[in-house]
Design a protein around this motif. Structure first.
Motif, PDB file in Angstrom:
ATOM      1  N   GLY A   9       0.813  -1.215   0.000  1.00  0.00           N
ATOM      2  CA  GLY A   9       0.000   0.000   0.000  1.00  0.00           C
ATOM      3  C   GLY A   9       0.846   1.264   0.000  1.00  0.00           C
ATOM      4  O   GLY A   9       0.493   2.263  -0.646  1.00  0.00           O
ATOM      5  N   ALA A  10       1.976   1.234   0.711  1.00  0.00           N
ATOM      6  CA  ALA A  10       2.852   2.406   0.748  1.00  0.00           C
ATOM      7  C   ALA A  10       3.474   2.670  -0.623  1.00  0.00           C
ATOM      8  O   ALA A  10       3.555   3.826  -1.066  1.00  0.00           O
ATOM      9  CB  ALA A  10       3.944   2.204   1.797  1.00  0.00           C
ATOM     10  N   VAL A  11       3.891   1.619  -1.301  1.00  0.00           N
ATOM     11  CA  VAL A  11       4.443   1.784  -2.646  1.00  0.00           C
ATOM     12  C   VAL A  11       3.366   2.309  -3.598  1.00  0.00           C
ATOM     13  O   VAL A  11       3.611   3.205  -4.412  1.00  0.00           O
ATOM     14  CB  VAL A  11       5.051   0.458  -3.157  1.00  0.00           C
ATOM     15  CG1 VAL A  11       5.393   0.532  -4.630  1.00  0.00           C
ATOM     16  CG2 VAL A  11       6.278   0.086  -2.339  1.00  0.00           C
ATOM     17  N   ALA A  12       2.152   1.775  -3.484  1.00  0.00           N
ATOM     18  CA  ALA A  12       1.055   2.245  -4.333  1.00  0.00           C
ATOM     19  C   ALA A  12       0.745   3.713  -4.054  1.00  0.00           C
ATOM     20  O   ALA A  12       0.427   4.468  -4.972  1.00  0.00           O
ATOM     21  CB  ALA A  12      -0.184   1.387  -4.102  1.00  0.00           C
ATOM     22  N   THR A  13       0.844   4.121  -2.804  1.00  0.00           N
ATOM     23  CA  THR A  13       0.610   5.527  -2.466  1.00  0.00           C
ATOM     24  C   THR A  13       1.657   6.420  -3.114  1.00  0.00           C
ATOM     25  O   THR A  13       1.335   7.476  -3.676  1.00  0.00           O
ATOM     26  CB  THR A  13       0.617   5.720  -0.941  1.00  0.00           C
ATOM     27  OG1 THR A  13      -0.421   4.913  -0.376  1.00  0.00           O
ATOM     28  CG2 THR A  13       0.393   7.161  -0.563  1.00  0.00           C
ATOM     29  N   LEU A  14       2.917   6.011  -3.045  1.00  0.00           N
ATOM     30  CA  LEU A  14       3.977   6.793  -3.682  1.00  0.00           C
ATOM     31  C   LEU A  14       3.778   6.879  -5.196  1.00  0.00           C
ATOM     32  O   LEU A  14       3.989   7.937  -5.800  1.00  0.00           O
ATOM     33  CB  LEU A  14       5.339   6.188  -3.372  1.00  0.00           C
ATOM     34  CG  LEU A  14       5.807   6.322  -1.922  1.00  0.00           C
ATOM     35  CD1 LEU A  14       7.105   5.545  -1.719  1.00  0.00           C
ATOM     36  CD2 LEU A  14       5.990   7.774  -1.552  1.00  0.00           C
ATOM     37  N   VAL A  15       3.347   5.772  -5.795  1.00  0.00           N
ATOM     38  CA  VAL A  15       3.130   5.751  -7.240  1.00  0.00           C
ATOM     39  C   VAL A  15       1.968   6.653  -7.637  1.00  0.00           C
ATOM     40  O   VAL A  15       2.026   7.357  -8.647  1.00  0.00           O
ATOM     41  CB  VAL A  15       2.909   4.300  -7.726  1.00  0.00           C
ATOM     42  CG1 VAL A  15       2.396   4.257  -9.148  1.00  0.00           C
ATOM     43  CG2 VAL A  15       4.195   3.504  -7.603  1.00  0.00           C
TER      44      VAL A  15
END
Length: 77
Positions: free
Chosen positions: A23-29
């Protein structure tokens, strides 16, 4: 190497950490186009960002489960 057995909620904490990281990576993306001036991603990308909160809840449930079972072990029931 540790020989202590895994706690009751350790697996939930591990799974929660993995889901949180996704989820954190998706948020950054999904935030990146705001800074790069490109077109925003589709709505599904924002839905995947919600996994950050879900992972936090899963990990929290693992911690609560570990505490719950360790307290019941200490009380002898």
């Amino acid at each position: 190497m540790s020989t202590t057995p895994s706690g009751a909620g350790d697996r939930l904490v591990q799974v929660g950490a993995i889901v949180f990281f996704i989820g954190a990576v998706a948020t950054l993306v999904t935030v990146a186009p705001l800074f790069l001036g490109t077109d925003p991603f589709p709505t599904i990308a924002y839905a995947v960002s919600m996994l950050m909160g879900v992972g936090f809840l899963i990990a929290g449930a693992g911690v609560v489960r570990s505490v719950w079972l360790s307290r019941s072990d200490l009380s002898g029931t």
